[in-house]
Design a protein around this motif. Structure first.
Motif, PDB file in Angstrom:
ATOM      1  N   GLY A   8       0.791  -1.222   0.000  1.00 46.62           N
ATOM      2  CA  GLY A   8       0.000   0.000   0.000  1.00 46.62           C
ATOM      3  C   GLY A   8       0.825   1.275   0.000  1.00 46.62           C
ATOM      4  O   GLY A   8       0.552   2.219  -0.726  1.00 46.62           O
ATOM      5  N   ASN A   9       1.847   1.311   0.853  1.00 45.06           N
ATOM      6  CA  ASN A   9       2.681   2.488   1.013  1.00 45.06           C
ATOM      7  C   ASN A   9       3.963   2.407   0.193  1.00 45.06           C
ATOM      8  O   ASN A   9       4.612   3.411  -0.041  1.00 45.06           O
ATOM      9  CB  ASN A   9       3.092   2.592   2.487  1.00 45.06           C
ATOM     10  CG  ASN A   9       2.602   3.853   3.122  1.00 45.06           C
ATOM     11  OD1 ASN A   9       2.279   4.809   2.441  1.00 45.06           O
ATOM     12  ND2 ASN A   9       2.556   3.872   4.425  1.00 45.06           N
ATOM     13  N   GLY A  10       4.359   1.194  -0.158  1.00 42.41           N
ATOM     14  CA  GLY A  10       5.613   0.996  -0.870  1.00 42.41           C
ATOM     15  C   GLY A  10       6.832   1.286  -0.023  1.00 42.41           C
ATOM     16  O   GLY A  10       7.894   1.613  -0.538  1.00 42.41           O
ATOM     17  N   LEU A  11       6.688   1.180   1.307  1.00 41.79           N
ATOM     18  CA  LEU A  11       7.840   1.477   2.170  1.00 41.79           C
ATOM     19  C   LEU A  11       8.304   0.273   2.975  1.00 41.79           C
ATOM     20  O   LEU A  11       9.469  -0.087   2.945  1.00 41.79           O
ATOM     21  CB  LEU A  11       7.478   2.586   3.163  1.00 41.79           C
ATOM     22  CG  LEU A  11       7.410   4.003   2.642  1.00 41.79           C
ATOM     23  CD1 LEU A  11       7.079   4.945   3.785  1.00 41.79           C
ATOM     24  CD2 LEU A  11       8.729   4.413   2.010  1.00 41.79           C
ATOM     25  N   GLY A  12       7.406  -0.347   3.715  1.00 43.16           N
ATOM     26  CA  GLY A  12       7.808  -1.342   4.703  1.00 43.16           C
ATOM     27  C   GLY A  12       7.727  -2.766   4.222  1.00 43.16           C
ATOM     28  O   GLY A  12       8.741  -3.405   3.936  1.00 43.16           O
ATOM     29  N   SER A  13       6.487  -3.288   4.093  1.00 46.45           N
ATOM     30  CA  SER A  13       6.372  -4.730   3.858  1.00 46.45           C
ATOM     31  C   SER A  13       6.855  -5.121   2.462  1.00 46.45           C
ATOM     32  O   SER A  13       7.449  -6.177   2.288  1.00 46.45           O
ATOM     33  CB  SER A  13       4.957  -5.222   4.136  1.00 46.45           C
ATOM     34  OG  SER A  13       4.010  -4.440   3.462  1.00 46.45           O
ATOM     35  N   SER A  37       7.482  -0.949  -4.686  1.00 45.62           N
ATOM     36  CA  SER A  37       6.775   0.319  -4.889  1.00 45.62           C
ATOM     37  C   SER A  37       5.403   0.275  -4.234  1.00 45.62           C
ATOM     38  O   SER A  37       4.955  -0.766  -3.770  1.00 45.62           O
ATOM     39  CB  SER A  37       6.607   0.592  -6.384  1.00 45.62           C
ATOM     40  OG  SER A  37       5.424  -0.015  -6.865  1.00 45.62           O
ATOM     41  N   ASP A  38       4.730   1.436  -4.221  1.00 48.05           N
ATOM     42  CA  ASP A  38       3.354   1.500  -3.755  1.00 48.05           C
ATOM     43  C   ASP A  38       2.430   1.121  -4.895  1.00 48.05           C
ATOM     44  O   ASP A  38       2.854   1.032  -6.052  1.00 48.05           O
ATOM     45  CB  ASP A  38       3.033   2.908  -3.252  1.00 48.05           C
ATOM     46  CG  ASP A  38       3.197   3.941  -4.348  1.00 48.05           C
ATOM     47  OD1 ASP A  38       4.320   4.079  -4.861  1.00 48.05           O
ATOM     48  OD2 ASP A  38       2.208   4.589  -4.709  1.00 48.05           O
ATOM     49  N   LEU A  39       1.149   0.903  -4.575  1.00 44.16           N
ATOM     50  CA  LEU A  39       0.209   0.435  -5.593  1.00 44.16           C
ATOM     51  C   LEU A  39       0.007   1.451  -6.712  1.00 44.16           C
ATOM     52  O   LEU A  39      -0.097   1.096  -7.885  1.00 44.16           O
ATOM     53  CB  LEU A  39      -1.141   0.118  -4.950  1.00 44.16           C
ATOM     54  CG  LEU A  39      -1.180  -1.138  -4.082  1.00 44.16           C
ATOM     55  CD1 LEU A  39      -2.473  -1.173  -3.285  1.00 44.16           C
ATOM     56  CD2 LEU A  39      -1.034  -2.389  -4.926  1.00 44.16           C
ATOM     57  N   ALA A  40      -0.033   2.744  -6.361  1.00 43.58           N
ATOM     58  CA  ALA A  40      -0.295   3.764  -7.375  1.00 43.58           C
ATOM     59  C   ALA A  40       0.809   3.784  -8.426  1.00 43.58           C
ATOM     60  O   ALA A  40       0.549   3.975  -9.611  1.00 43.58           O
ATOM     61  CB  ALA A  40      -0.423   5.133  -6.727  1.00 43.58           C
ATOM     62  N   SER A  41       2.046   3.580  -8.000  1.00 44.87           N
ATOM     63  CA  SER A  41       3.169   3.638  -8.942  1.00 44.87           C
ATOM     64  C   SER A  41       3.306   2.360  -9.752  1.00 44.87           C
ATOM     65  O   SER A  41       3.860   2.368 -10.847  1.00 44.87           O
ATOM     66  CB  SER A  41       4.485   3.870  -8.195  1.00 44.87           C
ATOM     67  OG  SER A  41       4.371   4.964  -7.329  1.00 44.87           O
ATOM     68  N   LEU A  56      -4.073  -7.845  -1.006  1.00 46.98           N
ATOM     69  CA  LEU A  56      -4.076  -6.836  -2.067  1.00 46.98           C
ATOM     70  C   LEU A  56      -4.414  -7.445  -3.423  1.00 46.98           C
ATOM     71  O   LEU A  56      -4.317  -6.783  -4.458  1.00 46.98           O
ATOM     72  CB  LEU A  56      -2.709  -6.152  -2.159  1.00 46.98           C
ATOM     73  CG  LEU A  56      -2.307  -5.293  -0.956  1.00 46.98           C
ATOM     74  CD1 LEU A  56      -0.893  -4.785  -1.123  1.00 46.98           C
ATOM     75  CD2 LEU A  56      -3.263  -4.130  -0.805  1.00 46.98           C
ATOM     76  N   ASN A  58      -6.975  -8.172  -5.270  1.00 49.15           N
ATOM     77  CA  ASN A  58      -7.814  -7.556  -6.305  1.00 49.15           C
ATOM     78  C   ASN A  58      -7.305  -6.184  -6.770  1.00 49.15           C
ATOM     79  O   ASN A  58      -7.844  -5.597  -7.692  1.00 49.15           O
ATOM     80  CB  ASN A  58      -9.299  -7.534  -5.915  1.00 49.15           C
ATOM     81  CG  ASN A  58      -9.522  -6.876  -4.576  1.00 49.15           C
ATOM     82  OD1 ASN A  58      -8.586  -6.307  -4.012  1.00 49.15           O
ATOM     83  ND2 ASN A  58     -10.735  -6.952  -4.062  1.00 49.15           N
ATOM     84  N   GLN A  59      -6.264  -5.670  -6.146  1.00 51.42           N
ATOM     85  CA  GLN A  59      -5.614  -4.458  -6.653  1.00 51.42           C
ATOM     86  C   GLN A  59      -4.555  -4.774  -7.702  1.00 51.42           C
ATOM     87  O   GLN A  59      -4.004  -3.884  -8.333  1.00 51.42           O
ATOM     88  CB  GLN A  59      -4.926  -3.701  -5.504  1.00 51.42           C
ATOM     89  CG  GLN A  59      -5.871  -3.203  -4.442  1.00 51.42           C
ATOM     90  CD  GLN A  59      -6.932  -2.308  -5.031  1.00 51.42           C
ATOM     91  OE1 GLN A  59      -6.626  -1.299  -5.645  1.00 51.42           O
ATOM     92  NE2 GLN A  59      -8.184  -2.707  -4.885  1.00 51.42           N
TER      93      GLN A  59
ATOM     94  N   ARG B 217      -6.435   0.828   0.102  1.00 49.65           N
ATOM     95  CA  ARG B 217      -5.121   0.443   0.595  1.00 49.65           C
ATOM     96  C   ARG B 217      -4.017   1.179  -0.165  1.00 49.65           C
ATOM     97  O   ARG B 217      -2.871   1.229   0.264  1.00 49.65           O
ATOM     98  CB  ARG B 217      -4.918  -1.076   0.438  1.00 49.65           C
ATOM     99  CG  ARG B 217      -5.558  -1.886   1.527  1.00 49.65           C
ATOM    100  CD  ARG B 217      -4.807  -1.765   2.840  1.00 49.65           C
ATOM    101  NE  ARG B 217      -3.467  -2.274   2.739  1.00 49.65           N
ATOM    102  CZ  ARG B 217      -3.169  -3.563   2.681  1.00 49.65           C
ATOM    103  NH1 ARG B 217      -4.103  -4.454   2.739  1.00 49.65           N
ATOM    104  NH2 ARG B 217      -1.926  -3.956   2.584  1.00 49.65           N
ATOM    105  N   THR B 219      -2.201   4.173  -0.794  1.00 46.55           N
ATOM    106  CA  THR B 219      -2.056   5.396   0.003  1.00 46.55           C
ATOM    107  C   THR B 219      -2.463   6.662  -0.732  1.00 46.55           C
ATOM    108  O   THR B 219      -3.210   7.482  -0.197  1.00 46.55           O
ATOM    109  CB  THR B 219      -0.601   5.558   0.457  1.00 46.55           C
ATOM    110  OG1 THR B 219      -0.209   4.364   1.064  1.00 46.55           O
ATOM    111  CG2 THR B 219      -0.459   6.688   1.448  1.00 46.55           C
ATOM    112  N   ASP B 302       7.019  -4.484   9.438  1.00 43.53           N
ATOM    113  CA  ASP B 302       5.932  -3.503   9.270  1.00 43.53           C
ATOM    114  C   ASP B 302       4.546  -4.155   9.404  1.00 43.53           C
ATOM    115  O   ASP B 302       4.383  -5.348   9.149  1.00 43.53           O
ATOM    116  CB  ASP B 302       6.086  -2.881   7.869  1.00 43.53           C
ATOM    117  CG  ASP B 302       5.292  -1.591   7.724  1.00 43.53           C
ATOM    118  OD1 ASP B 302       4.661  -1.164   8.702  1.00 43.53           O
ATOM    119  OD2 ASP B 302       5.314  -1.015   6.621  1.00 43.53           O
TER     120      ASP B 302
END
Lengths: 94, 420
Positions: A8-13, A37-41, A56, A58-59, B217, B219, B302
């Motif tokens: 989701g954030n593209g930072l941690g997991s 990366s995060d989902l948007a990117s 995630l 279905n995303q 989800r 962000t 995380d």
């Protein structure tokens, strides 16, 4: 060969998962460029294989490439099995 | 020469670049990788600063509209925004405390029973920044600041995963991996509520729930959507005339508010890219070094690490934490206190995690009531955090997740007791 790990954030997991994917690739003696990366990117980043966890799933449908959905980010055996599957389906020698 | 060296070390971006470079050299990486990695790390810091500028401009307009509309101060809790802002002033101290704090974490894991290595790098950065801001506003400076800050950060990195661990073991069914996310107090609180209310309640995972909300989800989507809704509500309340006369320079107030809201989301997106670049080399180096020095360490990961174990609890947790945030907001309005607006990001990520923790101890009742309590908690904690944050307390944004509030409030008040 490029693998993109998403969260989701593209930072941690996704970052932790990237390190686990690298570990598995090393074990299998394979070379690939792995990024997170995060989902948007994700949609704007071209990759051969996309990886995310099942919450995630279905995303990930709209991504143009082979998608691996994992049940856990920490289970190295699952990552290994699904990567081998992906390589077979994508006709990549290993 | 000395002046030159000092100049280098007093630019935060170069300092973190140097830390990354040392990490890469210790790992015996090739020359090209060392150059590439150091360069990207420096660039990350600069990108982050750029994002901060965008976020601030959007927030200051939001704040004047909110003031006009409700006569109160409205604050949007967002870790990325407040950290990017704070790093403009506290960059050097934060970078040093983060570096030495990670070393203290390794030392604690090596020599005590707290075998946890905190691998959620962005939260390490945010916590380093919070500790720096609190200590500086309490009047601590120089070497004392760096030493004290690093020790506190190292302990926080080892203790919070330990607090979460009993429930974490229950959720994932193994002992080797730990939980590392600075919302821990909220999650443990949720698990505790779950234990009280959730006797014989069945697991959320026996329910059939639609997963349609999972697009939140993402962000950027979540922030863009919440901010648009918040901006529009506030713009309508403040009035068309006020916005078009004082802020938008004549542009239609609906168009203007929508663009400002999405500008905020865009700013956070840039900050996140910056953080990703900063951490790209530092986290793997930290992990490699830590696990070679402490072979029996438990890596603390995380919060999404628990999501696949209870996807329904994730959804229930988000919704009920968000509900808690809205209830909390109305309570704050009634009390005429600074108003903490419910941000989708802390509620989605932390609320979801609170749902999973509540479910682990109290099934679906635990997930609902635990996450609701969590939502209230992360609305009230920031209000108590603001006074100890010094100049940062006057920003229009603040830290969102529970542990930043808890650590900040405790630390800030201890310092006041001893120093003033």
């Amino acid at each position: 060969m490029k693998i993109l790990v998403c969260c989701g954030n593209g930072l941690g997991s996704s970052f932790m998962l990237e390190m686990n994917v690298n570990k598995v690739l090393k074990e299998l003696n394979l070379k690939a460029e792995v990024e997170h990366s995060d989902l948007a990117s994700a949609k704007a980043i071209k990759a051969d294989i996309y990886i995310a966890t099942k919450d995630l799933a279905n995303q990930m449908i709209s991504l143009d490439g082979y998608v691996i959905i994992l049940n856990s980010i920490i289970n190295l055996n699952e990552i290994k099995e699904k990567l081998i599957d992906a390589f077979k389906k994508l006709d990549i020698d290993f | 020469m000395l002046k030159f060296l000092l100049d280098i070390l007093s630019v935060p971006s170069i300092l973190v670049g140097l830390v990354a470079m040392i990490g890469l050299i210790i790992q015996k990486k090739s020359k090209s990788e060392v150059i590439k990695g150091s360069l990207k790390t420096i660039m990350g810091f600069i990108v982050l600063g750029g994002g901060a500028g965008i976020v601030v401009s959007s927030l200051s307009d939001f704040s004047s509209m909110f003031q006009q509309a409700f006569g109160l101060k409205g604050i949007v809790p967002n870790n990325e925004a407040i950290v990017a802002l704070a790093l403009k002033t506290y960059g050097i101290q934060t970078a040093l405390i983060m570096t030495f704090g990670m070393i203290v974490n390794i030392i604690i894991a090596r020599f005590t029973k707290l075998k946890y290595i905190f691998l959620t790098g962005h939260h390490t950065l945010y916590m380093a920044c919070l500790i720096t801001a609190i200590l500086i506003s309490g009047g601590i400076k120089g070497i004392a600041l760096i030493i004290l800050g690093s020790i506190i950060l190292g302990f926080v990195m080892a203790i919070f995963p330990a607090i979460a661990h009993p429930t974490m073991k229950k959720i994932i069914g193994q002992d080797e991996v730990a939980f590392g996310h600075f919302g821990t107090i909220g999650y443990v609180f949720s698990a505790w509520i779950g234990k009280i209310v959730g006797k014989n309640s069945r697991s959320t995972e026996e329910l059939e729930l639609p997963q349609g909300l999972s697009f939140l989800r993402d962000t950027s989507v979540a922030i863009g959507l919440t901010m648009t809704i918040l901006y529009l509500i506030v713009a309508f309340t403040a009035g068309k005339n006020f916005v078009e006369k004082n802020l938008s320079g004549g542009q239609n107030f609906i168009v203007y508010s929508t663009i400002q809201a999405i500008t905020f989301a865009g700013g956070v997106y840039i900050i996140l890219s910056g953080v990703r670049l900063i951490l790209a080399e530092i986290v793997p180096a930290f992990k490699g070094i830590a696990l070679s020095i402490v072979p029996d360490a438990k890596p603390a990961l995380d919060c999404p690490v628990v999501y696949p174990y209870a996807p329904n609890a994730v959804l229930i947790g988000f919704l009920s934490s968000f509900l808690g945030g809205i209830i909390g907001m109305f309570i704050l309005i009634t009390l005429k206190a600074p108003v903490i607006l419910p941000g989708l990001v802390p509620h989605f990520f932390c609320g979801a995690t609170a749902g999973v923790f509540g479910n682990a101890t109290g099934g679906r009742k635990g997930a609902f009531w635990g996450a609701l309590a969590h939502g209230l908690l992360i609305t009230f904690l920031p209000v108590m955090l603001l006074p100890v944050l010094g100049d940062l307390g006057f920003a229009n944004t603040t830290f969102g997740d529970a542990d930043f509030g808890v650590v900040g409030i405790i630390l800030g008040n201890i310092i006041r007791l001893f120093i003033h």
